[in-house]
Design an enzyme around this catalytic site. Structure first.
Site, PDB file in Angstrom:
ATOM      1  N   GLY A  88      31.864  34.408  18.121  1.00  0.00           N
ATOM      2  CA  GLY A  88      33.255  34.621  17.745  1.00  0.00           C
ATOM      3  C   GLY A  88      34.099  33.383  18.013  1.00  0.00           C
ATOM      4  N   SER A 185      25.725  31.530  16.328  1.00  0.00           N
ATOM      5  CA  SER A 185      27.089  31.104  16.068  1.00  0.00           C
ATOM      6  C   SER A 185      27.746  30.591  17.345  1.00  0.00           C
ATOM      7  CB  SER A 185      27.878  32.254  15.429  1.00  0.00           C
ATOM      8  OG  SER A 185      29.060  31.782  14.848  1.00  0.00           O
ATOM      9  N   TYR A 186      28.888  31.193  17.791  1.00  0.00           N
ATOM     10  CA  TYR A 186      29.531  30.716  19.017  1.00  0.00           C
ATOM     11  C   TYR A 186      28.687  31.001  20.256  1.00  0.00           C
ATOM     12  CZ  TYR A 186      33.356  29.092  21.913  1.00  0.00           C
ATOM     13  OH  TYR A 186      34.121  28.359  22.796  1.00  0.00           O
ATOM     14  N   ASP A 396      23.490  28.798   5.070  1.00  0.00           N
ATOM     15  CA  ASP A 396      24.742  28.993   5.794  1.00  0.00           C
ATOM     16  C   ASP A 396      25.636  27.768   5.612  1.00  0.00           C
ATOM     17  OD1 ASP A 396      26.735  29.721   7.610  1.00  0.00           O
ATOM     18  OD2 ASP A 396      25.619  28.932   9.332  1.00  0.00           O
ATOM     19  N   HIS A 448      23.919  32.678   7.710  1.00  0.00           N
ATOM     20  CA  HIS A 448      24.360  32.510   9.090  1.00  0.00           C
ATOM     21  C   HIS A 448      23.663  33.488  10.034  1.00  0.00           C
ATOM     22  CE1 HIS A 448      27.207  30.871  11.973  1.00  0.00           C
ATOM     23  NE2 HIS A 448      27.594  32.081  12.319  1.00  0.00           N
TER      24      HIS A 448
END
Length: 476
Positions: A88, A185-186, A396, A448
């Site tokens: 996020g 991701s994060y 992605d 992603h």
């Protein structure tokens, strides 16, 4: 002190310890039984056990993190334990990881609650633990409002570390198992930072909170602001998403080594992000959900050097139609997890949070700390002897394979085995390169969220990672 008194004193201590051990031994099964999920609304029958509930990470502030745990489908007493984290920052590992990527159950489009079994669930390979972190995400909560304004990488890592230590106290039968952390991701920040805390805390194997930690794996991961941003732009041009003119203007007017973009750079970046209003940034060739008002399209907060627009869409969690993927899956997840009977079965929302469950918390608008690069931490983890794998779905556009290759080049590791195809059955699954201390894997045709787009390849990937085994270099 007389020998008789000393003996009595010793016996009293032993009796006290024995009484405490009996209390603890009774308390642990009771805690596990309270967290046992005996069946979810619309759930198909399964043979593996599942648990869900809260672990308090700060009693003074009333901070508690929500988890959902699935034992391995076969021989859970022998399999490793894998913790999965989404990023996020501010997004749910249960909403995305469990319900739409690699968990056993996927919510379906139905007027009644309905779950479908995922044939490529990662609890085929490991005991699988999902955590909603930090507080304010999903069902995780705090009783201290100011905690939300203090969120950042540091507090997230500390609370996650406290969670896992306390989780092992609740499930001591898994303490001796090999422990791994994975995410996307994060989580390129979350996973290395939590790994570092565990590594630092593990200097004394005799300590009660020692964790049998073996390795980490991160996918399409935010690791270095400069190379991630440069890679996004280069990938977009190379995949015919932006024009030659816009590409050259961004290269002239944007310096991604600077902490903030200039006004001139922002003008060009706004043109770049306009393209991703009409196609999915997180999977260039995937369909989008036809619903314009669905909740998963709200803005997601993130801290990085590009601009607020850089995370202006939620992760698409999309997959090509040929695989049967439904691009509206996130809508079904939100509907399912907001059903009162589902929350009751999961022992969730016990404090009656005054807002609906969502994939990402849009109230997390401030992020206190986020290093511009995780490469120093990754170097430390490699030096600490941990297994480190990085993977990338190659369709992605958000954290593209180009960016990750730039980042790994910046890491400066020696190459042990150079660029080599790996196979799923008779098809090329992607490419891999083995550095000294780090393995990088690409997954062909995945966006992603790799397990969503390429579930078979993703399960193959995690199995080989856990076994520390090279992916097949020829048809199998």
């Amino acid at each position: 002190m007389s020998a008789f008194f000393s003996l009595n004193f010793l016996l009293l201590i032993l009796a006290s310890l024995a009484k405490e051990a009996i209390c603890v031994s009774k308390e642990i099964p009771a805690q596990q039984a309270a967290d046992r999920v005996v069946g979810l609304p619309g759930q198909p029958p399964v043979k593996f056990k599942q648990y869900a509930g809260y672990i308090t990470v700060n009693g003074t502030h009333g901070r508690a993190l929500f988890y959902w745990f699935f034992e391995s489908q076969e021989n859970p007493h022998e399999k490793p334990l894998l913790l999965w984290l989404n990023g996020g920052p501010g997004c749910s590992s249960i909403g995305y990881g469990e319900a739409e990527e690699l968990g056993p159950f996927f919510p379906q489009n139905s007027t009644e609650p309905k779950l479908k079994l995922n044939p490529y669930a990662w609890n085929k390979a490991a005991n699988l633990l999902f955590l909603e972190s930090p507080v304010g995400v999903g069902f995780s909560y705090t009783n201290t409002t100011n905690d939300i304004s203090e969120l950042g990488d540091t507090i997230t890592a500390k609370d996650s570390h406290t969670f896992i230590v306390k989780w092992f106290q609740r499930f001591p039968q898994f303490r001796s198992h090999e422990f791994y952390i994975a995410g996307e991701s994060y989580a390129g920040h979350y996973v290395p930072q939590l790994s570092e805390l565990i590594l630092d805390n593990n200097h004394n194997p005799a300590k009660k909170d020692y964790i049998n930690f073996k390795g980490l794996m991160i996918g399409n991961a935010l690791m270095d602001d400069e190379t991630d941003q440069k890679g996004m732009i280069d990938y977009a041009w190379d995949h015919a998403v932006i024009s030659d003119g816009l590409y050259e203007n961004i290269k002239k007017k944007c310096n991604f080594s600077m902490p903030k973009p200039t006004h001139e750079c922002n003008i060009e970046l706004n043109k770049y992000f306009d393209v991703y209003k009409i196609i999915d940034m997180y999977s260039l060739y995937a369909p989008t959900c036809p619903s314009d008002n669905n909740s998963t399209r709200r803005k997601r907060p993130v801290i990085n050097g590009i601009a607020p627009h850089s995370f202006s869409k939620f992760d698409g969690w999309h997959q090509r139609p040929a695989t049967g993927y439904d691009p509206c899956a996130s809508d079904y997840t939100e509907l399912y997890l907001n059903r009162p009977q589902v929350q009751k079965a999961l022992h969730a929302n016990i404090t009656k949070i005054p807002y609906p469950w969502t994939h990402c918390n849009n109230n997390i608008t401030f992020w206190k700390d986020a290093p511009s690069s995780m490469l120093p931490v990754i170097k430390k983890l490699i030096a600490g002897g941990l297994r480190v794998w990085v993977y990338s779905g190659d369709t992605d556009g958000r954290i593209p394979v180009t960016a990750t290759r730039y980042t790994l080049r910046k890491l400066g590791l020696n190459i042990v085995n150079d660029w080599t195809p790996w196979y799923t059955s008779k098809e090329v699954g992607g490419w891999t390169i083995e550095h000294k201390g780090l393995t990088f894997v690409t997954i062909r045709g995945a966006g992603h969220q790799v397990p969503t787009f390429a579930p078979k390849q993703a399960l193959q990937l995690v199995r080989h990672f856990l076994l520390n085994k090279k992916l097949p270099r020829g048809p199998i």
